[in-house]
Design an enzyme around this catalytic site. Structure first.
Site, PDB file in Angstrom:
ATOM      1  CE1 TYR A   1      -3.923   2.206   0.488  1.00 16.80           C
ATOM      2  CE2 TYR A   1      -2.523   3.342   2.072  1.00 16.80           C
ATOM      3  CZ  TYR A   1      -3.660   3.310   1.285  1.00 16.80           C
ATOM      4  OH  TYR A   1      -4.542   4.357   1.297  1.00 16.80           O
TER       5      TYR A   1
ATOM      6  CG  HIS B   1      -4.645  13.531  -0.431  1.00 16.92           C
ATOM      7  ND1 HIS B   1      -3.997  12.739  -1.351  1.00 16.92           N
ATOM      8  CD2 HIS B   1      -5.558  12.733   0.177  1.00 16.92           C
ATOM      9  CE1 HIS B   1      -4.478  11.511  -1.292  1.00 16.92           C
ATOM     10  NE2 HIS B   1      -5.424  11.475  -0.383  1.00 16.92           N
TER      11      HIS B   1
ATOM     12  CG  ASN C   1      -1.153   8.146   5.880  1.00 19.45           C
ATOM     13  OD1 ASN C   1      -0.949   6.968   6.086  1.00 19.45           O
ATOM     14  ND2 ASN C   1      -2.375   8.641   5.794  1.00 19.45           N
TER      15      ASN C   1
ATOM     16  CE1 TYR D   1     -20.699  26.264  47.624  1.00 17.71           C
ATOM     17  CE2 TYR D   1     -21.327  25.325  45.506  1.00 17.71           C
ATOM     18  CZ  TYR D   1     -21.501  25.413  46.886  1.00 17.71           C
ATOM     19  OH  TYR D   1     -22.452  24.668  47.499  1.00 17.71           O
TER      20      TYR D   1
ATOM     21  NE  ARG E   1     -17.108  27.474  51.098  1.00 18.92           N
ATOM     22  CZ  ARG E   1     -18.295  26.851  51.086  1.00 18.92           C
ATOM     23  NH1 ARG E   1     -18.385  25.589  51.451  1.00 18.92           N
ATOM     24  NH2 ARG E   1     -19.381  27.493  50.710  1.00 18.92           N
TER      25      ARG E   1
ATOM     26  CG  PHE F   1      -3.846   6.705   9.360  1.00 17.53           C
ATOM     27  CD1 PHE F   1      -5.198   6.710   9.634  1.00 17.53           C
ATOM     28  CD2 PHE F   1      -3.318   5.633   8.661  1.00 17.53           C
ATOM     29  CE1 PHE F   1      -6.028   5.684   9.225  1.00 17.53           C
ATOM     30  CE2 PHE F   1      -4.136   4.588   8.237  1.00 17.53           C
ATOM     31  CZ  PHE F   1      -5.502   4.616   8.521  1.00 17.53           C
TER      32      PHE F   1
ATOM     33  CD  GLU G   1     -10.111   8.572   5.002  1.00 12.05           C
ATOM     34  OE1 GLU G   1     -10.672   9.593   5.466  1.00 12.05           O
ATOM     35  OE2 GLU G   1      -9.046   8.615   4.362  1.00 12.05           O
TER      36      GLU G   1
END
Length: 543
Positions: free
Chosen positions: A60, A90, A205, A304, A307, A356, A443
């Site tokens: 791959y 991309h 990647n 609060y 404290r 990834f 994906e």
């Protein structure tokens, strides 16, 4: 200073040194450790000798397409074109570009991932990335477009295109945005750079954009923590609060470590204070309805936001420590796909995996965002009390100096900081639980880590300003009542903090000023660490 990259020992502070300028305006340099360079070169030599032919098994991203084209062989004759096309395919980011420190952190962290020697890029690629970083060549990288699944593909592709001198890419060099090729030439490099097999995949990647955001946000969050404790002490003394809630016996009964650390810090900063005493409370402050000579009611316990400071600041400390561990591990990890491993027989093997995926970064940044948003919330509640005499036990309304009506005071400072709190509440909504499948369902689960990192960074920046605002306003409150309460000294740490603040921001005693300037000065005090340094010089290191 030079940060040596070996893929195993990079720290958050190292990233900051390279990503941001020091006090002299210079960046730390970055370089591959010699042993890392040797390992990368040996791995790549094997790849080029053994795998780069058309009869090699399908691996791959080495000799296949990506995504659903994973079973389509890419011929060696097409390899150079395939690398360029991968980057082009991309580089789809949109929106405003990342800030300089994020871009620099991305370049450094990608190189450190390569230094771990599981990615298989050419040494020349890693060294070009670091050379550009050291030369101040900063790719223009859009902030939006990554889902943190197969890594931060879109932003890293923009980085890759600039580093490789693509015609369409842009860089910032010496303060100017220009075509990447022009910037590269001006810096003395050859704009033409051919990517070898898997180089493109290795560059894009991995959730490195998410990691860069995370490293910087986590560093900045850590910087705020001690300032928040100091700011609370100044507010407590301005309102003549009660110390009993910080008694060590109380915190042994609920022994969370962060909570106990904060309580110890508070008592050390307040050591020697007489302002938190009944005698000091008996003084009638300017906007208090009591008559002179009438003693104050026993305080017993505070609200609060005063404290419960250990019980709120403490979890934030522990959250930051958890996030630092996650980020530290990720910074020294290989995060692309596939990874290359020594097979123990003189060769290497390529194994596909899922490093990834950005879920670690996504969840860590959501956790940081939630914790820091709450730190900002409690700080804003304290500073809001300072401007209201019914809640501050008589401090001048709006911390006003000068003529009432003509002057307004700090009310709108509080208003601006409350706007940041509201913004943080929206941004703190977790993004790591969101997932939209992409790429024809190749994906089918994504992390959304880049958005988680972006919003966490914004929250941390907002909280820096809120805590800086509390320091500013508490210092104003203490200055205004000093003529009345000066016989009751502040704690040793508080006195040191006041001196550091007043060295930069004189008190507003003549009425309204350009408060935006003072807020900016207070923010720079936090970022410089000057207040913490002054306090620790006086009382020793805080926890």
């Amino acid at each position: 200073m030079t940060v040596k990259l070996d893929g195993a020992t990079l720290g958050i502070q190292d990233v900051v040194r390279v990503a941001r300028r020091d006090a002299q305006g210079a960046f730390a340099q970055a370089a591959l450790a010699p042993e890392a360079r040797e390992r990368i070169a040996a791995t790549r030599d094997y790849i080029d000798r053994t795998w780069m032919h058309d009869d090699a098994p399908l691996m791959y991203a080495f000799n296949t397409g990506v995504g659903l084209f994973k079973d389509q062989r890419v011929l060696i004759a097409d390899m150079a074109a395939y690398q360029r096309k991968t980057v082009y395919a991309h580089a789809t980011g949109v929106g405003e570009p990342f800030a300089e420190d994020v871009t620099r952190a991305m370049m450094l962290l990608r190189a450190n991932a390569f230094a771990s020697n599981y990615s298989g890029p050419r040494v020349e690629l890693v060294e070009r990335l670091l050379a550009f970083l050291n030369a101040g060549l900063h790719p223009v990288i859009p902030q939006k477009g990554s889902v943190g699944a197969s890594g931060d593909l879109a932003p890293l592709a923009h980085m890759a295109g600039a580093v490789c001198g693509f015609e369409e890419a842009e860089m910032i060099y010496r303060g100017r945005v220009m075509p990447a090729r022009e910037a590269i030439r001006m810096a003395g490099f050859d704009p033409d750079f051919e990517l070898g097999a898997k180089d493109a995949s290795a560059l894009i990647n991995g959730s490195t954009t998410s990691l860069a955001l995370a490293a910087l946000a986590t560093h900045d969050a850590r910087r705020i923590l001690k300032h928040a404790d100091i700011a609370m002490c100044l507010s407590l003394e301005a309102m003549r609060g009660e110390l009993a809630a910080f008694d060590p016996r109380v915190h042994r009964a609920r022994p969370h470590p962060g909570q106990a650390r904060v309580a110890r810090n508070l008592l050390r900063i307040l050591d020697g204070t007489k302002r938190c005493s009944q005698a000091a409370r008996d003084i009638v402050f300017p906007d208090e309805p009591r008559q002179p000579g009438q003693p104050a009611s026993p305080r017993v316990q505070d609200v609060y936001s005063l404290r419960c400071t250990p019980q709120v600041h403490g979890p934030v400390i522990e959250a930051v420590e958890y996030v630092e561990r996650i980020v530290g591990t990720e910074m020294n990890s290989a995060t692309d796909n596939p990874l290359i491993f020594d097979d123990g027989q003189g060769g290497y093997v390529s194994i596909s995996g899922g490093h990834f995926h950005g879920q670690y970064m996504a969840q860590a940044m959501d956790f940081l965002a939630i914790a820091m948003a709450d730190l900002g919330t409690i700080s804003e509640r304290r500073l809001a009390r300072l401007i209201d005499p019914t809640m501050s036990y008589g401090l001048p309304r709006n911390l006003l100096a000068g003529k009432r009506g003509l002057n307004t005071g700090f009310a709108t400072v509080q208003c601006s900081l409350s706007a940041l709190v509201m913004e943080n509440r929206g941004l703190a909504t977790p993004g790591s639980v969101d997932s939209i499948p992409g790429k024809s369902n190749a994906e089918d689960h994504i992390s959304n880590s880049t958005w988680c990192g972006r919003k966490a960074r914004t929250i941390v920046e907002n909280v820096e300003q809120i805590v800086a605002g509390e320091l500013l306003m508490a210092a104003q409150a203490l200055t205004l009542v000093e003529p009345l309460a000066g016989d009751y000294p502040l704690g040793r740490g508080s006195r040191a903090a006041m001196e550091a603040i007043r060295a930069v921001i004189p008190p507003a005693l003549e009425g309204d000023r350009w408060y935006a300037t003072e807020m900016r000065q207070a923010l720079e005090l936090v970022r410089s660490g000057a207040v913490v340094e002054a306090v620790e010089s006086a009382i020793g290191e805080l926890e």
